[in-house]
Scaffold this active site. Structure first.
Site, PDB file in Angstrom:
ATOM      1  N   GLN A  66       8.119 -15.066 -14.998  1.00  0.00           N
ATOM      2  CA  GLN A  66       7.775 -13.735 -14.490  1.00  0.00           C
ATOM      3  C   GLN A  66       8.778 -12.683 -14.932  1.00  0.00           C
ATOM      4  O   GLN A  66       8.422 -11.527 -15.142  1.00  0.00           O
ATOM      5  CB  GLN A  66       7.668 -13.755 -12.970  1.00  0.00           C
ATOM      6  CG  GLN A  66       6.429 -14.462 -12.456  1.00  0.00           C
ATOM      7  CD  GLN A  66       5.141 -13.869 -13.007  1.00  0.00           C
ATOM      8  OE1 GLN A  66       4.477 -14.485 -13.843  1.00  0.00           O
ATOM      9  NE2 GLN A  66       4.785 -12.690 -12.563  1.00  0.00           N
TER      10      GLN A  66
ATOM     11  N   HIS B  77       8.144 -10.271 -17.912  1.00  0.00           N
ATOM     12  CA  HIS B  77       7.240  -9.117 -17.831  1.00  0.00           C
ATOM     13  C   HIS B  77       7.954  -7.819 -18.165  1.00  0.00           C
ATOM     14  O   HIS B  77       7.366  -6.922 -18.771  1.00  0.00           O
ATOM     15  CB  HIS B  77       6.644  -9.015 -16.426  1.00  0.00           C
ATOM     16  CG  HIS B  77       5.357  -9.761 -16.271  1.00  0.00           C
ATOM     17  ND1 HIS B  77       4.129  -9.200 -16.538  1.00  0.00           N
ATOM     18  CD2 HIS B  77       5.107 -11.024 -15.868  1.00  0.00           C
ATOM     19  CE1 HIS B  77       3.179 -10.083 -16.315  1.00  0.00           C
ATOM     20  NE2 HIS B  77       3.736 -11.204 -15.897  1.00  0.00           N
TER      21      HIS B  77
ATOM     22  N   GLU C  18       5.340 -10.743  -4.267  1.00  0.00           N
ATOM     23  CA  GLU C  18       4.006 -10.751  -4.872  1.00  0.00           C
ATOM     24  C   GLU C  18       3.529 -12.188  -5.116  1.00  0.00           C
ATOM     25  O   GLU C  18       2.464 -12.598  -4.662  1.00  0.00           O
ATOM     26  CB  GLU C  18       4.042  -9.970  -6.193  1.00  0.00           C
ATOM     27  CG  GLU C  18       2.736  -9.994  -6.960  1.00  0.00           C
ATOM     28  CD  GLU C  18       2.863  -9.388  -8.343  1.00  0.00           C
ATOM     29  OE1 GLU C  18       1.823  -9.070  -8.936  1.00  0.00           O
ATOM     30  OE2 GLU C  18       3.998  -9.228  -8.840  1.00  0.00           O
ATOM     31  N   HIS C  19       4.317 -12.944  -5.876  1.00  0.00           N
ATOM     32  CA  HIS C  19       4.007 -14.343  -6.151  1.00  0.00           C
ATOM     33  C   HIS C  19       5.026 -15.225  -5.438  1.00  0.00           C
ATOM     34  O   HIS C  19       6.227 -15.020  -5.607  1.00  0.00           O
ATOM     35  CB  HIS C  19       4.098 -14.655  -7.652  1.00  0.00           C
ATOM     36  CG  HIS C  19       3.264 -13.764  -8.515  1.00  0.00           C
ATOM     37  ND1 HIS C  19       3.780 -12.663  -9.185  1.00  0.00           N
ATOM     38  CD2 HIS C  19       1.949 -13.813  -8.840  1.00  0.00           C
ATOM     39  CE1 HIS C  19       2.826 -12.089  -9.880  1.00  0.00           C
ATOM     40  NE2 HIS C  19       1.694 -12.754  -9.690  1.00  0.00           N
TER      41      HIS C  19
ATOM     42  N   ASP D 155      -2.057 -16.221 -12.973  1.00  0.00           N
ATOM     43  CA  ASP D 155      -2.136 -15.020 -13.797  1.00  0.00           C
ATOM     44  C   ASP D 155      -3.246 -15.099 -14.835  1.00  0.00           C
ATOM     45  O   ASP D 155      -3.867 -14.087 -15.161  1.00  0.00           O
ATOM     46  CB  ASP D 155      -0.802 -14.802 -14.536  1.00  0.00           C
ATOM     47  CG  ASP D 155       0.217 -14.041 -13.700  1.00  0.00           C
ATOM     48  OD1 ASP D 155      -0.140 -13.601 -12.598  1.00  0.00           O
ATOM     49  OD2 ASP D 155       1.365 -13.904 -14.161  1.00  0.00           O
TER      50      ASP D 155
ATOM     51  N   HIS E 223     -20.544  18.340  21.812  1.00  0.00           N
ATOM     52  CA  HIS E 223     -20.820  16.904  21.832  1.00  0.00           C
ATOM     53  C   HIS E 223     -21.572  16.550  23.122  1.00  0.00           C
ATOM     54  O   HIS E 223     -22.557  15.795  23.113  1.00  0.00           O
ATOM     55  CB  HIS E 223     -19.519  16.090  21.783  1.00  0.00           C
ATOM     56  CG  HIS E 223     -18.888  16.001  20.435  1.00  0.00           C
ATOM     57  ND1 HIS E 223     -18.438  17.089  19.748  1.00  0.00           N
ATOM     58  CD2 HIS E 223     -18.611  14.913  19.653  1.00  0.00           C
ATOM     59  CE1 HIS E 223     -17.908  16.705  18.607  1.00  0.00           C
ATOM     60  NE2 HIS E 223     -18.009  15.377  18.518  1.00  0.00           N
TER      61      HIS E 223
END
Length: 438
Positions: free
Chosen positions: A253, A256, A321-322, A355, A415
């Site tokens: 990861q 990235h 996230e992961h 992924d 109303h």
């Protein structure tokens, strides 16, 4: 709880100053596009991607020619991955159902699950053409029932041409229109309806900090899936995971980008102490070491705790996230963790599977957003809309009486008048009917 940081990185991926600069740049671009539309899009695409074709939209003939340039084996791999994503998305959609119930005699309430009419899907390019993002956005939107899906991706920076594999994935995923257009200008074009696109109801997909900021600023003009920052991984491991596998998954990861957090959380001291040496060993031969090494240097962490219970507590606080669970009892974390984008349970799976190929969606929450949202799925493209029916005079008069009194408490007299009119008309009808019957 005893927490020991064997290695501590920067905890905030973007400084406030950098965020402010990004906001200003994106705001200027969006204002320009909103004012000058197609002219601004063409100037921006030429400036950032050296791309200014007669038409940004690919014709059917162009799409088929591009797909023909993709090796058959690659096409089959893309189709296989999409079959997995489609199958899981269909199962998720089947969990959504319309409901209708008579709550009291004569009053019927319900909801319908309605897909958004049009969606714009962004598939990033650049150094890493994110072919799989086409599966996650385009295909998932079509499974949800979205009538019109527009897909955008930038030209390949190496060739200056449309990225063939990404175009193939968009087409196989069901995109109705494919545009070669990248960055903030693509997000603006989809939201405002430029260069031949119809204005969409929603934009989705990952991207760099500028794309993410564009989504944030466009929210309200259009719907969005979620705000996502640099990708994150948390590897939770005990003595059943060795340093080679741990580091392989961390760097997987980290490559990235230079601001992608990669964290190892363990209760096994020998594993914690072995990580740095193993990182150096693997970086020496990794072709993406420039990205992965910078990310590890600045945002990599190794955290040591004493117990499994502490690992759960720290992991939930990180809300990554992961989250990979590489322990002898990974289901313990499935049962006890609550903050994560996606879980990867056991040594036989990993984030790369999620992924690229296994079938779950890879567009996931970052920067602790997992505390309050999950990732992209068919449900993000579906509106759950309620309706009501009052079937009898008696029911309308009954609800009207309560509604009238409650409106008066709040001072909403118009109303109240709505309710009173129904009580007058239908309550009298009920009384008359009752009297006649007697």
């Amino acid at each position: 709880m005893a927490i020991q940081y064997i290695k501590k990185g920067i905890t905030e991926a973007d400084s406030s100053a950098n965020q402010a600069k990004t906001r200003k740049i994106v705001e200027g671009i969006l204002n320009d596009v909103a004012t000058r539309k197609d002219e601004a899009i063409r100037e921006l695409s030429n400036k950032f991607d050296k791309w200014n074709p007669e038409s940004f939209r690919l014709s059917d003939e162009q799409i088929q020619d591009i797909i023909a340039s993709v090796p058959k084996s690659t096409q089959e791999d893309i189709k296989w991955a999409q079959a997995q994503v489609r199958r899981f998305a269909q199962i998720q959609k089947s969990a959504l159902r319309d409901v209708e119930i008579e709550t009291i005699p004569g009053v019927v309430l319900g909801h319908k699950n309605l897909p958004v009419n049009s969606v714009g899907c962004y598939v990033p390019g650049g150094r890493y053409p994110m072919v799989a993002s086409a599966h996650m956005s385009v295909l998932t939107a079509k499974v949800a029932g979205v009538k019109k899906v527009i897909a955008c991706t930038p030209p390949d920076p190496k060739t200056g041409m449309p990225p063939a594999e990404t175009v193939a994935a968009m087409h196989f995923g069901g995109a109705d229109e494919i545009y070669i257009l990248g960055g903030v200008q693509a997000m603006a074009a989809m939201a405002y309806g430029c260069v031949g696109m119809g204005q969409v109801d929603m934009i989705v997909g990952p991207g760099n900090q500028y794309v993410a900021e564009a989504k944030r600023q466009l929210f309200g003009q259009v719907g969005i899936d979620l705000l996502a920052g640099p990708t994150e991984v948390l590897v939770v491991a005990d003595e059943t995971m060795d340093a080679e596998m741990a580091v392989t998954d961390l760097l997987g990861q980290a490559e990235h980008g230079p601001n992608s957090p990669a964290v190892l959380l363990t209760n096994h001291p020998p594993l914690a102490m072995a990580i740095e040496a193993e990182v150096k060993r693997q970086l020496a031969t990794l072709s993406t070491a420039d990205m992965a090494g910078a990310a590890w240097e600045n945002y990599g962490q190794v955290i040591l705790v004493d117990t499994v219970e502490e690992m759960v507590q720290v992991a939930d606080d990180i809300a990554s996230e992961h989250v990979q669970i590489n322990t002898k009892n990974p289901d313990y974390f499935l049962e006890n963790m609550s903050n994560y984008g996606a879980l990867f349970l056991g040594n036989r799976t990993n984030v790369a599977y999620g992924d690229k190929a296994i079938g779950t969606n890879h567009t996931l929450p970052t920067k602790k957003a997992a505390r309050y949202t999950g990732g992209l799925w068919v449900g993000k493209f579906i509106k759950t809309c309620t309706y009501q029916k009052v079937l009898t005079d008696e029911a309308s008069a009954l609800v009207g009486g309560y509604c009238s009194r409650l409106c008066e408490i709040e001072g909403f007299m118009a109303h109240k008048a709505q309710a009173d009119l129904r009580v007058k008309r239908y309550g009298n009808a009920v009384s008359t009917s009752t009297s006649t019957g007697n």
